[in-house]
Design a protein around this motif. Structure first.
Motif, short mmCIF file in Angstrom:
data_model
loop_
_atom_site.label_atom_id
_atom_site.label_comp_id
_atom_site.label_asym_id
_atom_site.label_seq_id
_atom_site.Cartn_x
_atom_site.Cartn_y
_atom_site.Cartn_z
N LYS A 185 43.55 -17.53 -28.89
CA LYS A 185 42.96 -16.33 -28.31
C LYS A 185 43.85 -15.69 -27.25
CE LYS A 185 38.13 -17.63 -29.17
NZ LYS A 185 36.79 -17.82 -28.58
N GLU A 186 45.10 -16.24 -27.10
CA GLU A 186 46.11 -15.72 -26.17
C GLU A 186 45.68 -15.84 -24.71
OE1 GLU A 186 47.23 -11.81 -27.33
OE2 GLU A 186 48.00 -12.42 -29.29
N ASN A 187 44.85 -16.84 -24.43
CA ASN A 187 44.47 -17.16 -23.05
C ASN A 187 45.42 -18.27 -22.58
OD1 ASN A 187 43.32 -17.70 -20.60
ND2 ASN A 187 41.23 -17.97 -21.39
N TYR A 188 46.66 -17.89 -22.19
CA TYR A 188 47.73 -18.85 -21.98
C TYR A 188 47.52 -19.73 -20.74
CZ TYR A 188 49.97 -15.84 -25.42
OH TYR A 188 50.26 -15.14 -26.55
N VAL A 189 46.93 -19.20 -19.70
CA VAL A 189 46.70 -19.98 -18.48
C VAL A 189 45.75 -21.13 -18.77
CG1 VAL A 189 45.77 -19.94 -16.14
CG2 VAL A 189 47.14 -18.02 -16.97
N ALA A 190 44.64 -20.84 -19.44
CA ALA A 190 43.67 -21.88 -19.79
C ALA A 190 44.29 -22.89 -20.75
CB ALA A 190 42.42 -21.25 -20.40
N ALA A 191 45.09 -22.41 -21.69
CA ALA A 191 45.74 -23.30 -22.66
C ALA A 191 46.68 -24.28 -21.94
CB ALA A 191 46.52 -22.49 -23.69
N LYS A 192 47.48 -23.77 -20.99
CA LYS A 192 48.42 -24.64 -20.24
C LYS A 192 47.68 -25.73 -19.48
CE LYS A 192 52.41 -25.60 -18.12
NZ LYS A 192 52.00 -26.41 -16.98
N LYS A 193 46.56 -25.40 -18.85
CA LYS A 193 45.77 -26.41 -18.12
C LYS A 193 45.28 -27.50 -19.07
CE LYS A 193 44.16 -23.37 -14.38
NZ LYS A 193 42.97 -22.73 -13.75
N CYS A 194 44.81 -27.10 -20.23
CA CYS A 194 44.32 -28.08 -21.20
C CYS A 194 45.45 -28.99 -21.68
CB CYS A 194 43.68 -27.37 -22.40
SG CYS A 194 42.09 -26.60 -22.04
N PHE A 195 46.62 -28.43 -21.96
CA PHE A 195 47.73 -29.24 -22.45
C PHE A 195 48.24 -30.18 -21.35
CE2 PHE A 195 48.69 -25.45 -25.41
CZ PHE A 195 47.74 -25.91 -26.31
N ASP A 196 48.21 -29.74 -20.09
CA ASP A 196 48.60 -30.63 -18.99
C ASP A 196 47.66 -31.84 -18.93
OD1 ASP A 196 50.67 -28.98 -18.29
OD2 ASP A 196 49.60 -27.96 -16.67
N SER A 197 46.36 -31.59 -19.06
CA SER A 197 45.38 -32.70 -19.05
C SER A 197 45.60 -33.60 -20.26
CB SER A 197 43.95 -32.14 -19.06
OG SER A 197 43.69 -31.40 -17.89
N ALA A 198 45.86 -33.00 -21.40
CA ALA A 198 46.08 -33.78 -22.62
C ALA A 198 47.29 -34.70 -22.46
CB ALA A 198 46.28 -32.84 -23.81
N PHE A 199 48.40 -34.18 -21.88
CA PHE A 199 49.61 -34.98 -21.73
C PHE A 199 49.38 -36.14 -20.76
CE2 PHE A 199 54.25 -35.42 -20.66
CZ PHE A 199 54.62 -35.77 -21.94
#
Length: 632
Positions: free
Chosen positions: A277-291
């Motif tokens: 959905k091109e919500n890049y800020v929210a996506a980055k937070k999720c990937f940081d938590s995932a890592f």
């Protein structure tokens, strides 16, 4: 539409674990049974109960009960995602007892941990050790469980038909005994295979069946995994609102049981929806938590998956430098995992096990037949006398016929086995080619980036108007983006069993077109003579090596030769395919220069091709690079 490559990383696997039971101390047994009943939904309390059981077993010096408790701690610890610690507990159990059921359960738990850590060869050995014990005891339930686990190993290795075969065996066995947990797992794993085959409607149906069973069982960990899987298929179908609902339900469930690996996967899934959905800020937070959770659980699958998502995120944001870095990190990590497991060794290991098992069964059958024959002879001699002799002759005739029938059946099985081994050998050759091609990714990207830098440096020597300068930078920017495209093209080539002359023509033409945009004062010409067999196919490794040599020769001419004209010609002489790359530059003397990585790489690739590489050059008279490859 999402690619199949990405959707597979959204899905999860889970495994039912076999349990052994002992009756050495009632209080210890009760604590273990209670812990195993509550551990999927309340792992912390389960660990506390098992620690109490451990203290009692140590105080009474009950080695068997202590081994039983250690293995159960390993099972619960594996379920919450701490794989190294789980293996440590099960190995403690193995060091304390040789009880067959505890050994089998421990080996199964160790195998499941090893599979999740990417240690596929070790995993297969552990599962086969457990299966041998359950086969001897004719324990059909646990045989089904191990078959399902073996299917998971082959699924991880990409041997899809093997995976389907093992999962189907497990489904049939679970249906006979109405084992809901086993059916949930088997439907889940079979659904994943249908995703591989792009049969999404069937996959969604099986994932929902698995979820229904988990809800009936109130297994929160199983519910979370099934929710993620259903959401993954909806996401693939671009029904992102439905996917987001299922992924968030899974995340809440994983938090309730503190499953680190599950949290990593759920955060990746939710982040992928935000990315879509091109919500890049929210996506980055999720990937940081995932890592964070992937590293905490040491899950190889989730670590590699998160690195891939980082690359996709930066690519979507047009930050190609960061995207390239994460693609490289993912490639390095994937290569390190692949080195730990060799598909051919795994296949041979299983074949040896199955062959030994059949030999044992045949020997036992022969012994049983011999014993029965002896009893019949004695009985007939005593009762019937001469009639017994005739009966024995008839019996011997029947046995000879039966033996011949068994022999014919065995020959058929041997023929089937040989056919399977040929298929396995073919798969292994393709796998070896793909691994070698993957190692070339870094070299290719490096050469293209060097070319971009050279193009930028050349701008310093021209007095160019602002508008033309901006246009030139746009061209170079486009070539940089094509570097990422080239990475994808190479990955695509890894999945091809062969590369035709037409494929090479398209790839070389694209490369030349991009070079024209990024250089000034150089004309390019690429031609193929009419006598060339355009349908001829090289192996994927041969095709990529030919392309890389041509690419390196052109780059060298652009960077060092001061050439104004570069020509590429392909012609055929009987059973030889000949590629030549010539320029009208300043040339060089091989005796006066130090061979760099470029020329060394060209010669190395020619050796891998089993082709003849010639470099004809002298100062002031240009350079001709010729590749001569014999074809069948």
């Amino acid at each position: 539409m999402m690619t199949q490559f990405r959707i597979l990383y959204v899905l999860l696997f889970f495994t039912i674990y076999t349990f052994a039971q002992v009756k050495e101390d009632k209080s210890i047994d009760d604590l273990n049974v209670k812990a195993l009943k509550i551990y999927p939904s309340n792992s912390r309390e389960a660990i506390q109960l098992l620690e109490k059981a451990e203290k009692i077993a140590k105080s009474k010096n009950l080695q068997l009960s202590l081994a039983y408790t250690y293995n159960n701690k390993g099972i619960v610890t594996r379920v919450i995602g701490d794989y190294p610690k789980a293996i440590e507990y099960s190995k403690k159990a193995l060091s304390l007892t040789k009880d067959a059921l505890i050994v089998a359960s421990s080996q199964n738990n160790i195998g499941a941990c090893q599979r999740n850590m990417g240690l596929y060869e070790a995993s297969l050995k552990s599962f086969l050790t457990a299966l041998k014990i359950y086969d001897a005891k004719k324990d059909f339930l646990n045989q089904a469980i191990i078959n399902n686990n073996l299917g998971l190993v082959y699924k991880s290795l990409g041997v899809v038909e093997k995976a389907k075969s093992y999962h189907q065996k497990a489904i049939e066995a679970y249906q006979k005994i109405n084992h809901k947990k086993g059916l949930s797992e088997a439907y889940n794993n079979l659904a994943i295979v249908y995703v591989e085959e792009n049969n999404l409607e069937q996959a969604l149906s099986y994932f929902k069946k698995s979820l229904d069973f988990e809800i009936q069982l109130n297994d929160k960990r199983g519910m979370a995994e099934s929710l993620n899987n259903v959401g993954g298929v909806y996401y693939y179908l671009e029904q992102t609102d439905s996917a987001f609902i299922y992924f968030n339900k899974a995340l809440k469930t994983e938090y309730s049981i503190q499953n680190f690996a599950g949290l990593a996967s759920s955060y990746n899934n939710i982040g992928d929806v935000h990315l879509y959905k091109e919500n890049y800020v929210a996506a980055k937070k999720c990937f940081d938590s995932a890592f964070y959770y992937a590293k905490k659980s040491k899950s190889a699958f989730d670590i590699e998956n998160t690195l891939n998502y980082y690359a996709l995120l930066y690519e979507a944001k047009n930050d190609y430098k960061m995207a390239s870095e994460f693609y490289k990190k993912k490639g390095v990590f994937h290569d390190s995992i692949q080195k730990l497991s060799n598909v051919k060794q795994l296949q041979e290991l299983e074949t040896k096990y199955q062959t030994a098992k059949k030999d044992t069964e045949i020997a036992q059958n022969r012994a049983d037949l011999a014993e029965k024959e002896l009893k019949l002879k004695k009985k007939n001699t005593m009762i019937f006398g001469s009639l017994g002799f005739a009966f024995v002759l008839g019996l011997l005739g029947y046995l000879l016929y039966n033996q011949q029938k068994i022999k014919n059946s065995q020959l058929i099985k041997e023929a089937e086995l040989k056919e399977a081994l040929v298929k396995i050998e073919t798969q292994n050759k393709l796998q070896e080619q793909r691994l070698q091609i993957s190692r070339d990714l870094h070299d290719n990207i490096g050469s293209q980036l060097t070319f971009i830098i050279s193009s930028i440096d050349n701008l310093k020597y021209f007095d160019i108007a602002k508008e033309k300068l901006v246009s030139k930078f746009d061209d170079i920017s486009g070539f940089t983006k094509n570097t990422i495209t080239e990475l994808r093209d190479t990955i695509w080539a890894m999945n091809k069993s062969a590369i035709s002359v037409e494929d090479l023509q398209i790839r070389i033409t694209n490369f030349i077109d991009q070079a024209k945009l990024a250089t000034q004062g150089i004309s390019f010409d690429f031609s193929i003579e009419k006598n060339v067999n355009a349908s001829h196919e090289f192996s994927s490794l041969e095709g990529m090596n030919i392309y890389r040599i041509i690419q390196e020769a052109v780059n060298n001419a652009i960077k060092y030769a001061n050439a104004t004209q570069i020509k590429i010609l392909l012609h055929q002489e009987e059973n030889k395919m000949i590629f030549s790359i010539s320029d009208n530059g300043i040339g060089f003397s091989e005796t006066e220069i130090e061979l760099g990585n470029g020329l060394n790489n060209m010669k190395k690739r020619a050796l891998e091709l089993k082709a003849n590489l010639k470099i004809n050059t002298e100062k002031g008279n240009g350079t001709i690079v010729t590749i001569v490859k014999e074809i069948g």
